[in-house]
Design a protein around this motif. Sequence first.
Motif, PDB file in Angstrom:
ATOM      1  N   ASP A  90       0.811  -1.214   0.000  1.00  0.00           N
ATOM      2  CA  ASP A  90       0.000   0.000   0.000  1.00  0.00           C
ATOM      3  C   ASP A  90       0.853   1.277   0.000  1.00  0.00           C
ATOM      4  OD1 ASP A  90       0.780  -0.783   2.562  1.00  0.00           O
ATOM      5  OD2 ASP A  90      -0.796   0.366   3.528  1.00  0.00           O
ATOM      6  N   TYR A  91       2.169   1.144   0.178  1.00  0.00           N
ATOM      7  CA  TYR A  91       3.048   2.313   0.113  1.00  0.00           C
ATOM      8  C   TYR A  91       3.394   2.683  -1.328  1.00  0.00           C
ATOM      9  CZ  TYR A  91       3.848   2.121   5.175  1.00  0.00           C
ATOM     10  OH  TYR A  91       3.691   2.142   6.535  1.00  0.00           O
ATOM     11  N   GLY A  92       3.031   1.812  -2.266  1.00  0.00           N
ATOM     12  CA  GLY A  92       3.303   2.099  -3.674  1.00  0.00           C
ATOM     13  C   GLY A  92       4.781   2.269  -3.947  1.00  0.00           C
ATOM     14  N   LYS A  93       5.142   3.364  -4.631  1.00  0.00           N
ATOM     15  CA  LYS A  93       6.544   3.578  -5.009  1.00  0.00           C
ATOM     16  C   LYS A  93       7.425   3.916  -3.812  1.00  0.00           C
ATOM     17  CE  LYS A  93       6.023   8.460  -6.345  1.00  0.00           C
ATOM     18  NZ  LYS A  93       6.181   9.416  -7.467  1.00  0.00           N
ATOM     19  N   TRP A  94       6.793   4.153  -2.647  1.00  0.00           N
ATOM     20  CA  TRP A  94       7.567   4.416  -1.438  1.00  0.00           C
ATOM     21  C   TRP A  94       7.746   3.153  -0.585  1.00  0.00           C
ATOM     22  CZ3 TRP A  94       3.886   7.916  -3.213  1.00  0.00           C
ATOM     23  CH2 TRP A  94       4.392   9.154  -3.625  1.00  0.00           C
ATOM     24  N   ALA A  95       7.430   1.984  -1.170  1.00  0.00           N
ATOM     25  CA  ALA A  95       7.514   0.732  -0.417  1.00  0.00           C
ATOM     26  C   ALA A  95       8.916   0.478   0.127  1.00  0.00           C
ATOM     27  CB  ALA A  95       7.068  -0.457  -1.280  1.00  0.00           C
ATOM     28  N   ASP A 100      11.974   1.912   6.820  1.00  0.00           N
ATOM     29  CA  ASP A 100      12.993   2.873   7.258  1.00  0.00           C
ATOM     30  C   ASP A 100      12.249   4.097   7.783  1.00  0.00           C
ATOM     31  OD1 ASP A 100      15.012   4.700   7.653  1.00  0.00           O
ATOM     32  OD2 ASP A 100      16.071   4.222   5.791  1.00  0.00           O
ATOM     33  N   PRO A 101      11.766   4.041   9.032  1.00  0.00           N
ATOM     34  CA  PRO A 101      10.898   5.103   9.556  1.00  0.00           C
ATOM     35  C   PRO A 101      11.479   6.510   9.447  1.00  0.00           C
ATOM     36  CG  PRO A 101      10.882   3.218  11.025  1.00  0.00           C
ATOM     37  CD  PRO A 101      11.952   2.959  10.020  1.00  0.00           C
ATOM     38  N   VAL A 102      12.771   6.664   9.663  1.00  0.00           N
ATOM     39  CA  VAL A 102      13.373   7.994   9.602  1.00  0.00           C
ATOM     40  C   VAL A 102      13.304   8.549   8.187  1.00  0.00           C
ATOM     41  CG1 VAL A 102      15.499   9.316   9.907  1.00  0.00           C
ATOM     42  CG2 VAL A 102      14.891   7.545  11.567  1.00  0.00           C
ATOM     43  N   ALA A 103      13.700   7.728   7.214  1.00  0.00           N
ATOM     44  CA  ALA A 103      13.673   8.172   5.820  1.00  0.00           C
ATOM     45  C   ALA A 103      12.240   8.395   5.337  1.00  0.00           C
ATOM     46  CB  ALA A 103      14.371   7.142   4.931  1.00  0.00           C
ATOM     47  N   LEU A 104      11.318   7.500   5.741  1.00  0.00           N
ATOM     48  CA  LEU A 104       9.924   7.646   5.310  1.00  0.00           C
ATOM     49  C   LEU A 104       9.308   8.919   5.880  1.00  0.00           C
ATOM     50  CD1 LEU A 104       7.372   6.511   3.936  1.00  0.00           C
ATOM     51  CD2 LEU A 104       6.842   5.376   6.102  1.00  0.00           C
ATOM     52  N   THR A 105       9.532   9.168   7.153  1.00  0.00           N
ATOM     53  CA  THR A 105       8.965  10.356   7.783  1.00  0.00           C
ATOM     54  C   THR A 105       9.512  11.624   7.132  1.00  0.00           C
ATOM     55  OG1 THR A 105       8.713   9.154   9.884  1.00  0.00           O
ATOM     56  CG2 THR A 105       8.665  11.557   9.974  1.00  0.00           C
ATOM     57  N   LYS A 110       7.975  16.126   2.824  1.00  0.00           N
ATOM     58  CA  LYS A 110       8.108  16.836   1.552  1.00  0.00           C
ATOM     59  C   LYS A 110       6.761  16.982   0.847  1.00  0.00           C
ATOM     60  CE  LYS A 110      12.764  14.962   0.717  1.00  0.00           C
ATOM     61  NZ  LYS A 110      13.583  14.119  -0.203  1.00  0.00           N
ATOM     62  N   GLY A 111       5.750  16.270   1.359  1.00  0.00           N
ATOM     63  CA  GLY A 111       4.420  16.340   0.755  1.00  0.00           C
ATOM     64  C   GLY A 111       4.260  15.499  -0.487  1.00  0.00           C
ATOM     65  N   THR A 112       5.165  14.550  -0.716  1.00  0.00           N
ATOM     66  CA  THR A 112       5.099  13.739  -1.935  1.00  0.00           C
ATOM     67  C   THR A 112       4.025  12.657  -1.861  1.00  0.00           C
ATOM     68  OG1 THR A 112       6.902  12.406  -1.004  1.00  0.00           O
ATOM     69  CG2 THR A 112       7.498  14.086  -2.608  1.00  0.00           C
ATOM     70  N   LEU A 113       3.596  12.305  -0.675  1.00  0.00           N
ATOM     71  CA  LEU A 113       2.527  11.328  -0.505  1.00  0.00           C
ATOM     72  C   LEU A 113       1.350  12.047   0.152  1.00  0.00           C
ATOM     73  CD1 LEU A 113       1.573   8.358  -0.647  1.00  0.00           C
ATOM     74  CD2 LEU A 113       2.519   8.022   1.630  1.00  0.00           C
ATOM     75  N   LYS A 114       0.220  12.025  -0.503  1.00  0.00           N
ATOM     76  CA  LYS A 114      -0.943  12.759   0.012  1.00  0.00           C
ATOM     77  C   LYS A 114      -1.417  12.128   1.321  1.00  0.00           C
ATOM     78  CE  LYS A 114      -5.574  14.356  -1.274  1.00  0.00           C
ATOM     79  NZ  LYS A 114      -5.305  15.734  -0.869  1.00  0.00           N
ATOM     80  N   LEU A 115      -1.554  12.946   2.355  1.00  0.00           N
ATOM     81  CA  LEU A 115      -1.974  12.479   3.673  1.00  0.00           C
ATOM     82  C   LEU A 115      -3.306  13.108   4.055  1.00  0.00           C
ATOM     83  CD1 LEU A 115       1.365  12.817   5.709  1.00  0.00           C
ATOM     84  CD2 LEU A 115       0.475  10.775   4.561  1.00  0.00           C
ATOM     85  N   ASP A 118      -5.512  14.415   9.679  1.00  0.00           N
ATOM     86  CA  ASP A 118      -5.014  13.949  10.979  1.00  0.00           C
ATOM     87  C   ASP A 118      -3.568  13.459  10.863  1.00  0.00           C
ATOM     88  OD1 ASP A 118      -5.540  13.213  13.837  1.00  0.00           O
ATOM     89  OD2 ASP A 118      -5.138  11.194  13.073  1.00  0.00           O
ATOM     90  N   SER A 119      -3.274  12.728   9.796  1.00  0.00           N
ATOM     91  CA  SER A 119      -1.910  12.220   9.599  1.00  0.00           C
ATOM     92  C   SER A 119      -0.921  13.370   9.402  1.00  0.00           C
ATOM     93  CB  SER A 119      -1.857  11.280   8.391  1.00  0.00           C
ATOM     94  OG  SER A 119      -2.672  10.146   8.597  1.00  0.00           O
ATOM     95  N   TRP A 120      -1.342  14.388   8.620  1.00  0.00           N
ATOM     96  CA  TRP A 120      -0.451  15.526   8.374  1.00  0.00           C
ATOM     97  C   TRP A 120      -0.167  16.301   9.655  1.00  0.00           C
ATOM     98  CZ3 TRP A 120       3.005  17.056   5.101  1.00  0.00           C
ATOM     99  CH2 TRP A 120       3.442  18.372   5.116  1.00  0.00           C
TER     100      TRP A 120
END
Length: 547
Positions: A90-95, A100-105, A110-115, A118-120
Motif C-alpha cells: 500500500d506504500y506504492g513507489k515508497w515501499a 525505514d521510519p526515519v527516511a519515510l517520515t 516533503k508532501g510527496t505522498l498525500k496524507l 489527521d496524519s499531516w
Amino acid sequence: MNLKEKIWEYMLAYIKMDTETGTVKERNSVDFFRQWFQQVAYFKNHAANWGMYPISGDSLNRKIPWGLIKGDGNKTIVMIHHSDTVDTEDYGKWADLAMDPVALTAELKKGTLKLDEDSWEDLISGDWIFGRGTADMKGGAAIHLALLEAYSRREDCKGNLLLIAVPDEENLSAGMRGAIPLLKELAEKHQLQYALMLNVEPHDREEDQAGLMYQGTVGKLMPVIYVRGRLAHVKQVYQGLNPINILSEIIRQTELNPEFIEKVGNTTTLPPTWLYAKDQKKVYDVSLPMAAAGYMSLLTLDRSPADIFEQLKKVCYNSFQKVLDDVHHSYQRYCEISGQSLPPLTWQSKVMLYGELVEAAIEDSGQVYLTEMNQVMALIKEQITSNEMTLIEGAYRMIETTIAHVKDSSPVVVIALTPPYYPNVHNNMLPDRAAEISEAIMKTRDFAMEQWKEPYQLKDYFTGICDLSYAMFQSDKTSIDYVEKNMLMWKDLYYIPLEMIRDLSTPVLNLGPWGKDFHKNTERVYLPDLLERTPQMIQVLIREILG
C-alpha cells in the motif's frame, strides 16, 4: 546509552528486518534475535537461557525466539509480542522506505505522498514516527527488548522475565499456539510460576489525552454454514430445493443480528457479519445448485462455543423452516393458478453440527469413510501448504466428503467451525489471581496520572484480536471436546493445545504505546509513549508484581 536510546535503536533495527506475515520472510526474526541475544552480555554468559523454538509441523519452518532473565524466586512475567508485519504494497513507489521510519517520515514531510488531515498534523507535530511496524508492533517490541536488557544488568532482580517473539499473529497465530509447549517446558525446567502475560499491542485512543490498557481480549469464532439442497432442472423447480434460498435466509437472520451481541463490563461486541458466501457449482448449467456455503465472523466475550452454536443451530433451523413455508405457499399458489392437482411437497428442516455429521458417516460407511477422509485430508494439506487451495475450500471439501458417506441424502444444513479460533479471555476467569493483578494495574494507572496527568482507562477486552487469547482457557473438558469435534482440519492443519493452556492459565494485560492507522501506509506510533511513558509504566508494573 540510556533506555530511550536503546528503544529507538532496537525499533529501527527490528523494523528494518523484513518479516512479512505468511511468508518465509518471517524467519528473518530468527536472524535478528540471534544477533540481539549474542550482543547482550547476560545472554552471552547464559547461553542456555535463550533459544529458537521450532513450531511443530509448520510449513514455513518458523521458529519462536525466546529469552529468560532469571532472578530470585519463581514468579515470572511473560513478555510477548508478534514479530510479523503486514506487507508494504500500500506504500506504492515508497515501499522501499516503509521499513525505514526515519527516511519515510522525512519523505512524507516533503508532501510527496498525500496524507489525510489527521496524519499531516501528527507528522508536522514531530511527536510521531511513521513506518510499517512502528505501531503494530515492533515499536512496542523494542520497549520489551530494552527493558529486558536493562533488567539483565541488575544484580538484585527479583522474579523472572521471559521474552517470547511469536510469528504469524496477523494470520492464524501459529506462533502463539506453537509457543504453549515452550511455555510448559520452560516452566518445568526452571520452576517458573507465570504471574502475568504482558502483551505490548498498540492502542488506538478514544480521546487524545487518555490512554488505554486491557485486562482481557475478545474471542472469535468462524462458523461455516454448508447447505445441501435437492438437484432439479429449472423446468421442474418444485421437485428440487434451492440451497441458495436456505443459505440466503440464514444470512439474513444472522447478519448483524443483535441477539448475538454481548456486553461485559465496558466492552460490547459487534454483531456477526458474513465474509463469504456462494453456491458450490463449478460450471454453469440450468439446474439448481446442489449446495451453497459460506462463513461468518462472530465475536465473543463470555460465552462458550457450545452456547453460541446451539443458538446458531436454532436460527438455522428456523430459517430452514421459513424457507419451506415460503416454498409450500408458492407451490400451493402455483397449483391454484395452473389448475393442476400435484402431489404435496415433503421437505423437512434438518440441521446438524459437523461432529454429528461425522458420527453419521462413520455409522453408515465405517472404515470406507475413514480411509477416504484420510486420503482427502492428505490432499487438502498438500494443496493448502502449496497455496493451491484456501482454508475455506479445504473446509468445504471435508464437509462434502463426509456428507457423501451419509445414507440420508435429504436436504440439510451443516454447521462447522473453521480456523482460526480465538478463545475469549479475561482476568476474572482466574478469580484467585485477579486481585493481585488488579492492584498492580491500579498502581500503574496512578503512576501515569501522577507523572503526566494522563488517565489510563482499563478496558475489559482488547477488541482487535490478539495472541493473549491463548494465555488461559477455563472451560471444562466438555467444551474442549465440543471444539475438537466441530473444528475442521483439527490436528491435521490446525490445532490449539487447549488442555495445556488450561493448565498454564495466566492473567493477562495489554499495555502498549499509542498508535494509529495499523496496516495502512500512514501507520505511526506516538513517540512520548514509545520512548518514555509506556516503558516507565511497564517498569512500575513489573516492580509491583515481582517485587
